[in-house]
Write a protein that holds these residues in place. Structure first.
Motif, mmCIF file in Angstrom:
data_model
loop_
_atom_site.group_PDB
_atom_site.id
_atom_site.type_symbol
_atom_site.label_atom_id
_atom_site.label_comp_id
_atom_site.label_asym_id
_atom_site.label_seq_id
_atom_site.Cartn_x
_atom_site.Cartn_y
_atom_site.Cartn_z
ATOM 1 N N LYS A 180 13.571 12.172 -11.847
ATOM 2 C CA LYS A 180 12.506 11.463 -11.124
ATOM 3 C C LYS A 180 11.206 11.584 -11.899
ATOM 4 O O LYS A 180 10.958 12.622 -12.505
ATOM 5 C CB LYS A 180 12.305 12.082 -9.735
ATOM 6 N N PRO A 181 10.350 10.603 -11.838
ATOM 7 C CA PRO A 181 10.546 9.337 -11.149
ATOM 8 C C PRO A 181 11.481 8.423 -11.948
ATOM 9 O O PRO A 181 11.344 8.301 -13.172
ATOM 10 C CB PRO A 181 9.141 8.744 -11.071
ATOM 11 N N VAL A 183 19.911 12.371 -8.851
ATOM 12 C CA VAL A 183 18.548 11.939 -9.154
ATOM 13 C C VAL A 183 17.628 13.053 -8.669
ATOM 14 O O VAL A 183 17.483 13.273 -7.470
ATOM 15 C CB VAL A 183 18.195 10.616 -8.447
ATOM 16 N N SER A 184 17.039 13.785 -9.613
ATOM 17 C CA SER A 184 16.270 14.970 -9.241
ATOM 18 C C SER A 184 15.003 15.087 -10.079
ATOM 19 O O SER A 184 14.925 14.567 -11.190
ATOM 20 C CB SER A 184 17.145 16.214 -9.453
ATOM 21 N N SER A 185 14.040 15.806 -9.532
ATOM 22 C CA SER A 185 12.822 16.098 -10.300
ATOM 23 C C SER A 185 13.039 17.312 -11.193
ATOM 24 O O SER A 185 12.202 17.618 -12.034
ATOM 25 C CB SER A 185 11.648 16.333 -9.355
ATOM 26 N N ILE A 230 12.448 1.533 -13.230
ATOM 27 C CA ILE A 230 13.106 0.322 -12.738
ATOM 28 C C ILE A 230 14.304 -0.028 -13.609
ATOM 29 O O ILE A 230 15.383 -0.341 -13.096
ATOM 30 C CB ILE A 230 12.108 -0.860 -12.657
ATOM 31 N N ASP A 231 14.146 0.041 -14.926
ATOM 32 C CA ASP A 231 15.263 -0.331 -15.804
ATOM 33 C C ASP A 231 16.440 0.647 -15.670
ATOM 34 O O ASP A 231 17.599 0.255 -15.817
ATOM 35 C CB ASP A 231 14.819 -0.491 -17.262
ATOM 36 N N GLU A 232 16.158 1.926 -15.353
ATOM 37 C CA GLU A 232 17.239 2.885 -15.117
ATOM 38 C C GLU A 232 18.024 2.501 -13.857
ATOM 39 O O GLU A 232 19.252 2.554 -13.846
ATOM 40 C CB GLU A 232 16.695 4.304 -14.960
ATOM 41 N N LEU A 233 17.300 2.126 -12.809
ATOM 42 C CA LEU A 233 17.964 1.703 -11.570
ATOM 43 C C LEU A 233 18.796 0.447 -11.802
ATOM 44 O O LEU A 233 19.935 0.358 -11.335
ATOM 45 C CB LEU A 233 16.931 1.421 -10.481
#
Length: 136
Positions: free
Chosen positions: A121-122, A97-99, A125-128
């Protein structure tokens, strides 16, 4: 019915991001417990110690790993983690998980067998939710 994730892990030095993701995970009840490490060294130290005193209850099922961190970055963590991952004999799903939107970073991460996917990033919510439901 999906099996709920008992333990997940975030390895990231960005306190604001970590707090946001932690709150989403807690609010959505995506897992029971969360380990948080501020750099790759803290993370790899945990896993290497766990190898010596193995307790399956302390092994996270999901790892969210940042690439750009002080002390030990995500690439160094991945290099060392890949060497020990199979010794646990338990599935561990790792997401970078990176910018960074650099195509080279994305392809390099996705080419590693220990990396499930690369999220930018960011994180939404649905990805998490998809990360935790896919693993469950």
């Amino acid at each position: 019915m999906n099996k709920k994730i008992k333990l997940a892990c975030i390895i990231d030095d960005d306190k604001i991001y970590v707090n946001l993701v932690r709150r989403i995970i807690e609010t959505k009840k995506l897992c029971d417990h969360l380990l948080i490490f501020k750099d790759g060294k803290e993370g790899i130290d945990y896993f290497e110690t766990l190898l010596q005193n193995f307790d399956k209850e302390q092994l996270p099922e999901v790892i969210l790993l940042d690439l750009n961190m002080p002390v030990m970055d995500g690439w160094e963590f991945l290099e060392r983690f890949t060497k020990i991952k199979n010794k646990f004999n338990s599935p561990i799903t790792l997401y970078v998980v990176s910018s960074s939107i650099n195509a080279i970073d994305i392809e390099k991460a996705k080419s590693l067998s220990s990396v499930q996917n690369y999220l930018i990033k960011p994180v939404k919510i649905d990805e998490l939710e998809a990360v935790f439901n896919k693993t469950a």
